[in-house]
Structure formats: structure tokens, C-alpha cells
Write an enzyme that holds these catalytic residues in place. Structure first.
Site, PDB file in Angstrom:
ATOM      1  N   LYS A 277     -27.624  12.830 -17.849  1.00  0.00           N
ATOM      2  CA  LYS A 277     -27.268  12.860 -16.430  1.00  0.00           C
ATOM      3  C   LYS A 277     -28.515  12.995 -15.567  1.00  0.00           C
ATOM      4  O   LYS A 277     -28.679  12.321 -14.541  1.00  0.00           O
ATOM      5  CB  LYS A 277     -26.311  14.013 -16.159  1.00  0.00           C
ATOM      6  N   ARG A 353     -24.626  30.237   8.223  1.00  0.00           N
ATOM      7  CA  ARG A 353     -25.748  31.123   7.919  1.00  0.00           C
ATOM      8  C   ARG A 353     -26.448  31.444   9.221  1.00  0.00           C
ATOM      9  O   ARG A 353     -26.432  30.654  10.147  1.00  0.00           O
ATOM     10  CB  ARG A 353     -26.714  30.441   6.950  1.00  0.00           C
ATOM     11  N   ARG A 386     -35.194  39.647   2.624  1.00  0.00           N
ATOM     12  CA  ARG A 386     -36.413  40.202   2.049  1.00  0.00           C
ATOM     13  C   ARG A 386     -37.193  39.152   1.284  1.00  0.00           C
ATOM     14  O   ARG A 386     -38.409  39.224   1.148  1.00  0.00           O
ATOM     15  CB  ARG A 386     -36.060  41.367   1.118  1.00  0.00           C
ATOM     16  N   ARG A 387     -36.458  38.181   0.779  1.00  0.00           N
ATOM     17  CA  ARG A 387     -37.139  37.119   0.059  1.00  0.00           C
ATOM     18  C   ARG A 387     -37.711  36.067   0.988  1.00  0.00           C
ATOM     19  O   ARG A 387     -38.224  35.057   0.541  1.00  0.00           O
ATOM     20  CB  ARG A 387     -36.179  36.467  -0.941  1.00  0.00           C
ATOM     21  N   VAL A 395     -26.233  40.130   5.316  1.00  0.00           N
ATOM     22  CA  VAL A 395     -27.299  41.103   5.500  1.00  0.00           C
ATOM     23  C   VAL A 395     -27.116  42.203   4.466  1.00  0.00           C
ATOM     24  O   VAL A 395     -26.083  42.877   4.454  1.00  0.00           O
ATOM     25  CB  VAL A 395     -27.242  41.724   6.911  1.00  0.00           C
TER      26      VAL A 395
END
Length: 428
Positions: A277, A353, A386-387, A395
Site C-alpha cells: 500500500k 482546534r 507544551r509540545r 487544554v
DNA sequence: GGGCCGTACTG
DNA sequence: CAGTACG
DNA sequence: GCCC
């Protein structure tokens, strides 16, 4: 604890309850909860065999058959029945499945003695343990607030045995979201250094920095595989989805653009099927199976429903089988759990988002409120924020206190405080 | 064949 | 218990 | 789906 020793607070003088199966009032409801599939079919067969009148709803049933693990409050709560005393409607008689078992053994209905009865309505005097239905809730907006405590210094540190094997493969939220909890592992318990990780089981030992560059290289492949994984997981084909997810993680770590079949098949977690695939994607730029899937009515609908918070693969399929095809169908015709009602009402919002600035704002407000309640708290927003993600689906705020104690019990007051400030629309 | 991350909540 | 959420 |  035998059946006879369970508390039956009904008239001790009654030896058994008589009824005639054909009596129109002798209606039964069978609560399958807590009963395995096999036992369940045995019991439903028994009900048929004994010609009991089985209702599909507990509402008007005179008898409710439940697993031994249930007590009356649980039954009322699970079935959302009105437990209030002063109710003209007679209360159901709750009986154990054991009655059916014994009847099956005897090949005929055995007398419905008090030993089988969990609670009869007749004489009950003692106040019902107040299982008031709805405690919680309501008033305002999204942003799932989930302060958690953890990582306080009461963490069992020493244990050498339990090295953490954290992985992730969440498909839903961040599309380019991988590394997880590495800080946690590093700071708290990871006994290994990055260079000497045991091979194989670690799916997350990569810095976001490194990974970020890599995402671009094989982006097209990852996106298509991810789409496929998402569809599979919403189909209840979770293991297939799992494999796709693993393959995705593997490919993410490739710094190099993949351009040969041999290269692919050598990758761990990628077998012949996936390799083909992937090669199709590289070679032709498209992925036929995915396109077929995406265009089928079934998948479209299942995907739509599956995005409702509180609806997973099974419920989605049930709804599909009931003929529902649109969100409006659900709104008007489907039976929705509390969570599903919320999920449907805020369908778009939950999918949305928010930019990270917004997270920062929320963080600030929460900090303010939390610190007002308890000074010196350690408050850290984690997760995608945080990333360093540009947008966040939620959150995640971690609240602790260096003394390991002061943060305890903070959640409720904090939520309350936030609610009063008008910041919280709903507390789930 | 049969496992495949772990944990918690809901009903 | 089955289904779902979520990191 | 993959892998043992």
C-alpha cells in the site's frame, strides 16, 4: 455472600410472589449489564422458553431481572428509573438471574421466593439511600479542563522494575503529533538513556525537534495512512488501525524520503500488505483502497457519527443500522446518552482546534483562579500546547504542589470558581 | 491462533 | 460488563 | 494489519 443473606427489606411474611405468566401485568425486563454474552443468550432463551413477557423498556416492567452484582440503587440509576417514594406508579420487583438459572435446572419456573428478590416495592419502609439522580453540571463553554495531580513527590521513585513504556498512537487529535511524555520519562523514571533504549517497544523516544523535520519528508504517505487508520478505528477494526498507527510512527522516524519497496518492507511493524500500500502511494501518488473507503456511504456516515463525543464504532454502527444517516436524524430520532447529547450539540466545536494563544489565555485565567485558592501551586500546561503545537484540541493543565498535599481536593473548588467567573460553560 | 497500552468513566 | 475517552 |  449467598443470595439469602442479601438484604431484602420487604415483607418477611411473603414466602414467594405468585404470578401467572400470561397475566398482562406480569411483564419482565432483563438487564443485560454485567452479564457475559453467553449467559445473556441463555437467559433470554429461558425467558422465551418460560413464556415470560419480555419488554424492551424497563419503564413499565413489573419485574426486572438483573445480575447478582446489582443492588436496587444501581438498578434504578442504570435504568434511570424514578426512585422517589411518593409516586403513584408501582415500583418494579427486582430479581436475580439466579431465579432463571434455577428454573432452567428444574426445567420449569421455580417459585419466586424472597431469596431471589433484591428488592420488592411492597412494604419497604427504610428510607431509600438517596440516590438522587443528577448532581452536577452546566453553564458554559468548551475547553476541557482537566487538572490532574500526579508527579508530585509521592511518586514511587525507586522501583527499578517498572520502566515506563509509554507510547501513543492517538489518531484523532493532532495530525502531526507524536512524541509523548518524554520529559516525564526522562525526569521521573526512565532508567535508560536515549542511546540505549531497548529496541522495539519504544515508540516515542524521539524529540519533537527531530521529528518535526521528518514529518515533511514522507508527509503524503503519513497522511494517507493516517486517514486509513482513522477510518478503521471508527469501524471497530481497531487492530488494523493499530497496525497502521504503528507503521505511521515508524515512517515518521525516517529522516529520509522513502523511495523503494525493499526499504519499506524492512521497516519493523510493516509487513507485506502495508508495504504494498505504501508503495502504491509512493508510486502512483494515490491510495485506491482509501478512496473507495472514503466514498462509500457507510464509511461517510460512520465517520460522521464517530466524531460525536460519546459515540464510538459500535454505537455508530447501531445508528447506521437503524437507518440514520445525518446528524439531524440523530437529533430527532436516536436515543442519545447524556454525553452524546452534548457531543452532538457541540459537534463542530469539539472538532475545532484553537490557536495556541487562546490556550495561553485560558491558562492564565486558570492560574489566576487556582493560585487564589492555594498559593504556591505548580501549574503547568501540558499536552499539545507544551509540545509547541500551533493549534490545540484541548487544554491540559497539570496542577501540583511541592508539598505533595496542598493541591489535593482543589479540583472542585477550582471548577466552581471558574464557573462563577463565567468561564465555564459546562462541566462534564 | 491469538495478542496487540493502560486506565477511568458511563450506563 | 461493554463501550468510550484520552494521553 | 503485524508478529511470535
Amino acid at each position: 455472600m449467598s443470595a439469602s443473606s442479601t438484604k431484602n427489606d420487604f415483607d418477611e411474611n411473603i414466602a414467594s410472589i405468585d404470578f401467572i405468566p400470561s397475566d398482562p401485568n406480569a411483564t419482565f425486563y432483563f438487564l443485560p449489564n454485567g452479564i457475559g454474552k453467553d449467559r445473556r443468550t441463555i437467559f433470554t432463551n429461558a425467558i422465551q422458553q418460560f413464556h415470560l413477557q419480555l419488554l424492551t423498556s424497563p419503564k413499565n416492567a413489573r419485574f426486572i431481572i438483573v445480575d447478582e452484582q446489582f443492588d436496587a440503587p444501581k438498578v434504578y440509576s442504570v435504568l434511570k428509573l424514578d426512585a422517589s417514594e411518593n409516586d403513584e406508579k408501582p415500583k418494579p420487583i427486582i430479581i436475580q438471574t439466579k431465579w432463571l438459572s434455577d428454573s432452567l435446572k428444574e426445567k420449569h419456573l421455580v417459585p419466586l421466593t424472597k431469596d431471589y428478590i433484591i428488592r420488592a416495592p411492597l412494604i419497604r419502609k427504610k428510607a431509600m439511600p438517596s440516590f438522587s439522580q443528577e448532581p452536577v453540571i452546566e453553564e458554559k463553554t468548551r475547553f476541557q479542563n482537566k487538572p490532574k495531580r500526579r508527579l508530585s513527590d509521592d511518586q514511587p521513585q525507586g522501583g527499578s522494575a517498572t520502566q515506563v513504556k509509554q507510547r501513543r498512537y492517538s489518531s484523532d487529535d493532532d495530525d502531526d503529533d507524536y512524541d509523548i511524555m518524554e520529559d516525564y520519562n526522562d525526569t521521573v523514571k526512565n532508567p535508560y538513556k536515549h542511546g540505549e533504549l531497548p529496541k522495539g517497544n519504544w515508540m516515542c523516544s524521539m524529540s519533537s525537534q527531530t521529528a518535526k523535520k521528518n514529518t515533511e519528508v514522507n508527509k503524503d504517505i503519513i497522511e494517507k495512512l493516517q486517514a486509513m487508520a482513522d477510518l478503521y478505528s471508527k469501524t471497530n477494526d481497531k487492530w488494523r488501525a493499530y497496525s497502521y498507527q504503528k507503521a505511521i510512527t515508524t515512517i515518521r522516524r525516517c529522516t529520509k524520503r522513502i523511495d523503494s519497496y525493499e526499504e519499506i518492507i524492512k521497516l519493523p511493524g510493516i509487513g507485506e500488505s502495508l508495504a504494498k500500500k505504501i508503495w502504491e502511494i509512493i508510486d502512483t501518488g494515490s491510495f485506491e483502497k482509501l478512496e473507495d473507503f472514503q466514498s462509500s456511504e457507510y464509511m461517510t456516515v460512520i465517520n460522521l457519527f464517530g466524531n460525536i463525543w460519546g459515540c464510538g464504532p459500535n454505537i455508530a454502527k447501531q445508528w447506521y443500522d437503524q437507518g440514520f444517516r445525518t446528524l439531524d436524524d440523530l437529533r430527532t430520532k436516536a436515543k442519545l446518552s447524556h454525553n452524546q447529547q452534548i457531543g452532538l450539540k457541540y459537534y463542530d466545536e469539539f472538532l475545532e482546534r484553537m490557536p495556541r494563544d487562546e490556550v495561553a489565555e485560558i491558562e492564565a485565567v486558570v492560574k489566576e483562579h487556582a493560585l487564589a485558592l492555594v498559593p504556591d501551586l505548580t501549574i503547568q500546561t501540558c499536552g499539545s500546547y507544551r509540545r509547541g503545537k500551533a493549534t490545540c484540541g484541548d487544554v491540559d493543565i497539570l496542577i501540583t504542589h511541592s508539598d505533595g498535599i496542598s493541591h489535593q481536593g482543589l479540583l472542585i473548588p477550582l471548577v466552581d470558581s471558574l464557573r462563577k467567573s463565567g468561564m465555564l460553560l459546562k462541566f462534564i
